[in-house]
Design a protein around this motif. Structure first.
Motif, PDB file in Angstrom:
ATOM      1  N   UNK A 104      -2.001  -7.467 -13.970  1.00 51.10           N
ATOM      2  CA  UNK A 104      -2.629  -6.214 -14.372  1.00 51.10           C
ATOM      3  C   UNK A 104      -3.768  -5.820 -13.435  1.00 51.10           C
ATOM      4  N   UNK A 105      -4.296  -6.801 -12.695  1.00 47.18           N
ATOM      5  CA  UNK A 105      -5.427  -6.567 -11.796  1.00 47.18           C
ATOM      6  C   UNK A 105      -5.007  -6.635 -10.329  1.00 47.18           C
ATOM      7  N   UNK A 106      -3.713  -6.655 -10.093  1.00 46.74           N
ATOM      8  CA  UNK A 106      -3.158  -6.752  -8.738  1.00 46.74           C
ATOM      9  C   UNK A 106      -2.334  -5.502  -8.455  1.00 46.74           C
ATOM     10  N   UNK A 107      -2.332  -5.084  -7.190  1.00 45.41           N
ATOM     11  CA  UNK A 107      -1.704  -3.811  -6.828  1.00 45.41           C
ATOM     12  C   UNK A 107      -0.722  -3.988  -5.686  1.00 45.41           C
ATOM     13  N   UNK A 108       0.344  -3.176  -5.733  1.00 44.88           N
ATOM     14  CA  UNK A 108       1.376  -3.209  -4.709  1.00 44.88           C
ATOM     15  C   UNK A 108       1.626  -1.787  -4.221  1.00 44.88           C
ATOM     16  N   UNK A 109       1.783  -1.633  -2.909  1.00 48.64           N
ATOM     17  CA  UNK A 109       1.957  -0.318  -2.291  1.00 48.64           C
ATOM     18  C   UNK A 109       3.400  -0.130  -1.845  1.00 48.64           C
ATOM     19  N   UNK A 110       3.921   1.064  -2.108  1.00 52.11           N
ATOM     20  CA  UNK A 110       5.276   1.423  -1.685  1.00 52.11           C
ATOM     21  C   UNK A 110       5.204   2.604  -0.723  1.00 52.11           C
ATOM     22  N   UNK A 111       6.060   2.572   0.262  1.00 54.12           N
ATOM     23  CA  UNK A 111       6.227   3.691   1.194  1.00 54.12           C
ATOM     24  C   UNK A 111       7.709   4.028   1.231  1.00 54.12           C
ATOM     25  N   UNK A 112       8.030   5.201   0.733  1.00 56.01           N
ATOM     26  CA  UNK A 112       9.430   5.616   0.629  1.00 56.01           C
ATOM     27  C   UNK A 112      10.252   4.566  -0.125  1.00 56.01           C
ATOM     28  N   UNK A 113       9.670   4.115  -1.251  1.00 56.70           N
ATOM     29  CA  UNK A 113      10.297   3.159  -2.168  1.00 56.70           C
ATOM     30  C   UNK A 113      10.423   1.741  -1.603  1.00 56.70           C
ATOM     31  N   UNK A 114       9.826   1.490  -0.441  1.00 57.98           N
ATOM     32  CA  UNK A 114       9.843   0.149   0.155  1.00 57.98           C
ATOM     33  C   UNK A 114       8.463  -0.486  -0.031  1.00 57.98           C
ATOM     34  N   UNK A 115       8.369  -1.687  -0.614  1.00 53.28           N
ATOM     35  CA  UNK A 115       7.060  -2.341  -0.764  1.00 53.28           C
ATOM     36  C   UNK A 115       6.511  -2.776   0.592  1.00 53.28           C
ATOM     37  N   UNK A 116       5.262  -2.373   0.884  1.00 50.72           N
ATOM     38  CA  UNK A 116       4.710  -2.620   2.215  1.00 50.72           C
ATOM     39  C   UNK A 116       3.361  -3.331   2.196  1.00 50.72           C
ATOM     40  N   UNK A 117       2.760  -3.512   1.035  1.00 49.76           N
ATOM     41  CA  UNK A 117       1.462  -4.182   0.986  1.00 49.76           C
ATOM     42  C   UNK A 117       1.091  -4.557  -0.429  1.00 49.76           C
ATOM     43  N   UNK A 118       0.221  -5.539  -0.544  1.00 41.57           N
ATOM     44  CA  UNK A 118      -0.143  -6.038  -1.861  1.00 41.57           C
ATOM     45  C   UNK A 118      -1.550  -6.625  -1.830  1.00 41.57           C
ATOM     46  N   UNK A 119      -2.259  -6.506  -2.933  1.00 41.54           N
ATOM     47  CA  UNK A 119      -3.527  -7.215  -3.104  1.00 41.54           C
ATOM     48  C   UNK A 119      -3.530  -7.849  -4.481  1.00 41.54           C
TER      49      UNK A 119
END
Length: 282
Positions: free
Chosen positions: A50-65
């Motif tokens: 719940x405290x972690x985030x994931x980034x998508x670019x054009x539906x592809x996961x590209x980064x996470x914290x």
């Protein structure tokens, strides 16, 4: 450009793949399977989906914290338990975006500071965190204690006073031990590990304690009134006798007494070291 989601909103497999893809070319080789990753990073490491985030670019996961609350020193803190970006997204501004989400979440849940560890020599990451308002506060030193002969330390007059204790027993030492502990040696961390706990009592009170498993010497503390008398040696004798390790890994933050103690027992310096960096949230 990017769609940011909480890690709780996507599958575990996507979280795992995004994290490991970002570390594929890391300065220290990272190799683990999905089960190990989930059990470790959302177990003892203290991260929360719940405290972690994931980034998508054009539906592809590209980064996470990854993020988790750390309360070990009585200040509610959001710890960054890891951040990774696939190589093509580095320098794009994505890292800044993810850390902004991380900081906003910290404020939303009432944290007063942010905290993370970074490897010494990873100058790109250190410079980035500096720009985000973090400061280097503690140095983390890593040692390895090679135990070639379990009898080389000699006996202590307190060997027969060492007893098995519980997590609750050893946690009572934290009421009087105000030293700074690295996250991997702090009580919220090791309470979720399979560890051995031993202590020595005087007048009914625990005055010295040790936490160890067969890989790490995690925590060792002796009340100042009882130091340099053999209490620490007795505790070490106990874990060596019971666990029979070939070696122990040790990590500690800036502390001259621990440093001298490690020198005394010829614990070898490892090539890796880290900084702990903090950002106060006003």
């Amino acid at each position: 450009m990017y769609e940011i989601k909480k890690c709780s909103e996507v599958s575990d497999s996507i979280v795992f793949k995004t994290f490991t893809d970002g570390f594929a070319d890391y300065m220290i080789h990272v190799e683990m399977d999905e089960e190990f990753f989930l059990n470790r990073f959302f177990g003892p490491e203290g991260n929360d989906k719940e405290l972690s985030f994931i980034a998508f670019k054009e539906d592809v996961p590209v980064g996470i914290t990854l993020g988790g609350v750390k309360d070990g020193e009585h200040v509610k803190t959001l710890r960054c338990g890891g951040m990774s970006l696939i190589p093509s997204e580095r320098g794009s501004g994505l890292a800044k975006t993810l850390m902004e989400y991380h900081e906003k979440k910290a404020r939303d849940i009432g944290c007063r500071q942010l905290f993370l560890e970074v490897i010494k020599g990873n100058d790109r990451a250190i410079n980035f965190y500096n720009k985000m308002g973090y400061e280097k506060v503690y140095n983390l030193t890593y040692r390895k204690w090679e135990i070639k002969d379990n009898n080389t330390m000699g006996n202590s007059p307190y060997d027969n006073k060492v007893e098995d204790i519980t997590f609750g027993d050893i946690k009572s030492l934290r009421d009087i031990d105000y030293s700074h502990l690295p996250w991997q040696s702090d009580f919220p961390y090791f309470r979720n590990l399979d560890c051995n706990y031993y202590g020595i009592r005087e007048n009914g009170n625990i005055v010295a304690g040790i936490v160890a498993n067969n890989k790490r010497l995690i925590y060792l503390w002796v009340h100042p009134e009882y130091r340099m008398k053999g209490y620490g040696k007795a505790l070490l004798n106990k874990v060596i006798t019971v666990l029979k390790p070939e070696d122990f890994n040790v990590v500690y933050a800036n502390n001259s007494q621990i440093h001298t103690f490690c020198n005394y027992f010829n614990m070898k310096m490892e090539s890796i070291s880290q900084f702990e960096m903090y950002k106060w949230l006003s």
